[in-house]
Design an enzyme around this catalytic site. Sequence first.
Site, PDB file in Angstrom:
ATOM      1  N   CYS A  64       0.382  -1.444  -0.051  1.00  0.00           N
ATOM      2  CA  CYS A  64       0.086  -0.373  -0.064  1.00  0.00           C
ATOM      3  C   CYS A  64       0.739   0.806  -0.066  1.00  0.00           C
ATOM      4  CB  CYS A  64      -0.858   0.530   1.795  1.00  0.00           C
ATOM      5  SG  CYS A  64      -2.041   1.634   1.199  1.00  0.00           S
TER       6      CYS A  64
ATOM      7  N   CYS B 107      -1.464   2.022  -2.687  1.00  0.00           N
ATOM      8  CA  CYS B 107      -2.832   2.901  -2.366  1.00  0.00           C
ATOM      9  C   CYS B 107      -2.019   4.129  -2.481  1.00  0.00           C
ATOM     10  CB  CYS B 107      -3.237   2.609  -0.672  1.00  0.00           C
ATOM     11  SG  CYS B 107      -3.201   1.329  -0.539  1.00  0.00           S
TER      12      CYS B 107
ATOM     13  N   LYS C 192      -0.253   5.418  -6.104  1.00  0.00           N
ATOM     14  CA  LYS C 192      -1.330   5.657  -7.010  1.00  0.00           C
ATOM     15  C   LYS C 192      -2.081   6.902  -6.554  1.00  0.00           C
ATOM     16  CE  LYS C 192      -5.057   3.327  -6.115  1.00  0.00           C
ATOM     17  NZ  LYS C 192      -5.828   2.350  -5.794  1.00  0.00           N
TER      18      LYS C 192
ATOM     19  N   TYR D 160      -9.206  -3.025 -10.763  1.00  0.00           N
ATOM     20  CA  TYR D 160      -9.305  -2.057 -10.453  1.00  0.00           C
ATOM     21  C   TYR D 160      -8.241  -1.317 -10.645  1.00  0.00           C
ATOM     22  CZ  TYR D 160      -7.291  -3.362  -6.504  1.00  0.00           C
ATOM     23  OH  TYR D 160      -6.557  -3.862  -5.160  1.00  0.00           O
TER      24      TYR D 160
ATOM     25  N   GLU E  79      -8.045   1.730 -12.862  1.00  0.00           N
ATOM     26  CA  GLU E  79      -7.380   4.106 -11.876  1.00  0.00           C
ATOM     27  C   GLU E  79      -6.253   4.041 -12.661  1.00  0.00           C
ATOM     28  OE1 GLU E  79      -8.573   2.620  -7.323  1.00  0.00           O
ATOM     29  OE2 GLU E  79      -6.485   2.255  -7.468  1.00  0.00           O
TER      30      GLU E  79
ATOM     31  N   HIS F  13     -27.636  20.562   1.335  1.00  0.00           N
ATOM     32  CA  HIS F  13     -27.868  20.992  -0.040  1.00  0.00           C
ATOM     33  C   HIS F  13     -27.557  22.396  -0.593  1.00  0.00           C
ATOM     34  CE1 HIS F  13     -30.315  21.348  -3.706  1.00  0.00           C
ATOM     35  NE2 HIS F  13     -30.558  23.171  -3.235  1.00  0.00           N
TER      36      HIS F  13
ATOM     37  N   GLU G 296     -26.125  14.293  -0.679  1.00  0.00           N
ATOM     38  CA  GLU G 296     -27.886  14.287  -1.137  1.00  0.00           C
ATOM     39  C   GLU G 296     -28.858  13.644  -1.203  1.00  0.00           C
ATOM     40  OE1 GLU G 296     -30.401  17.830  -1.906  1.00  0.00           O
ATOM     41  OE2 GLU G 296     -28.281  18.240  -2.468  1.00  0.00           O
TER      42      GLU G 296
END
Length: 469
Positions: free
Chosen positions: A43, A48, A51, A179, A183, A437, A442
Site C-alpha cells: 500500500c 494505494c 497511486k 480496479y 485506475e 443541500h 443528498e
Amino acid sequence: MIFDYDLFVIGGGSGGTRAARISAQEYGARVGIAEESRMGGTCVIRGCVPKKLMIYGSNVPAEIEEARGYGWQDAQVGDFNWPEFRDKLALELNRLEAAYTNGMVDAGIDVYKKRAHLIDQHTVELSDGARFTARYILIAVGGRPAMPGIKGEKLGLTSDQVFFLKRLPKKILLVGGGYIASEFATIFKGFGSETVMVYRGDQILRDFDREICSHVTKQFSDIGVDLRLCVTPTIIEKDGEGIRVTFSDGNIEAFDDVVFATGRKPYTSGLGLEEIGVKLGGNGQIIVDEWSQTSVSTIYAVGDVVDQVNLTPVAIRAGHNFADTIFGGVRKPCNFSQVASAVYLRPHELATIGLTEEVAAEQGQIDVYVSSFRPMRSLFSGSEARSVVKLLVDVKTDLVLGCHIFGPEAGEMMQMAAVAIGMKATKADFDRAIAIHPTVAEELVTMRKPTRRVGIPAVAIEMDINALY
C-alpha cells in the site's frame, strides 16, 4: 520453553506493522519483525499511496478545463514534467518508509530487513542464517502481481513498476479489467498518454454492480481511454525502443509500454509453510479461521496473503484484532462481510458497500432506488459527466443491503454511508436524515420511490430452502 520473542511477524506491510505495534506498544509483547523489501508494504510503497498521488497529479488538466468553464478564460496547463513528479514521489515514499521503520523502533520492536522463512511452529530463519524463536508467528507477506502466461510477457511491466518509469509513455497498453487497470487508465490518460485498455471479459470491474459499471465504461469513452472488451494480448515482442503486441482478434499494434494488471497472488512460495503443516488454498493463500489462526495453532496470518478481502484497511483491522485477541485478552474475530471500497477514477470515482443488484436479486425481493443526474458542478462548467447514486433495499425487512455511488469524491461519501449500513440501517433511517443541500450525497436521503422491484419474493426463497431439508 523460553522464547526469543512473544511474537515474530514476517512482513512489514499494513497488517504486519499494525499487529506488531499494537502487540508491543499497548500490550508489552516482545516483538520482532522481518521485511525483505521496504517497510510499509504494497500500500505505502507500490500501491494505494503513490497511486493516489498520481491520480491527483493526472487530474490537473481536467481541473484546468473545468476552471475555464467557470470563467477563468486564461487558465491553462503547461507541459507535464514526469521526471520531476517521479523523483518527488520517490522522496515521499522514502519519508513514509522511514516513518514506518522508526515507528517500529520507537515501539521497542526489533526490525530485520531480511527475508524470513519458517523452520518449525516456533522458529524463523532469516536470509543471513540467524534464527529466532517466538511463542507466536504472524505471516503478513501480502501478495505479488500475477502474470497471464503469454509469450513475451517479461517485456511488460506490472503495477509495482509503473511508479518509477524513466519516461512517460506516449502510448501505453493496460491489460486487465479490475480496479488497478482501471485506475491506471485514468492516470496515464490524464498525464497525456494515448491509453489503450484490453480485458478478456465483456465488462470491466466484474465484481461491482453492473449498472454502475456501465457508467464507468461510458466515462472511459468520454475521457478518451480506448477500452477494448473480449480482447487479450497473445504475443509480446520487442520492436526497436518499443513493444509490438499481437491481440486475440488478430490486430498487431505498437506501444511504448505494456502494463499487466491481471491479478495478484499470495506471496507464500518459499516460506516453508507446507513443510510444517500450514494448509494453503488453490491460489497459494493461507487458510485461516475467524481468529486469523492457521492449521498450526501457533501460526497466524493476516492481509492479502489469506486472499479474502484484499484491501489495506482490512489488513490493518485484522492485524489489530490479532493483537487484541492474543495479547490483549479481548477476543475480536474478523468478520469482513460489510467492507466499503472505492475505485479512484476521474473525473468521477466509484464507491460501494454491500451487495450488488445482481447478487441481492438472487437472494430475495429488493427495491432498487437509482438517481442519475448531472451535478451542478459539472452542469455549470459544461461537462457531460453524470453522477449516479443507488440503494438496494430488502422488501421484507427494509434493510439497506447495498449502496453504490458514482460521482466526484464518491469514496469520501461512501465512508460515512458505510457507518450507517454497518449499523443495519433501514431505508426509513435514510429517509429520516435531513439532506445537506446542495450536494451529490443528498441523493442518498431524498430518493423516495423505487426505480424498480426485482428478485424472487422472500417467501419463495424460504420454500426453496425448506425443500432442501
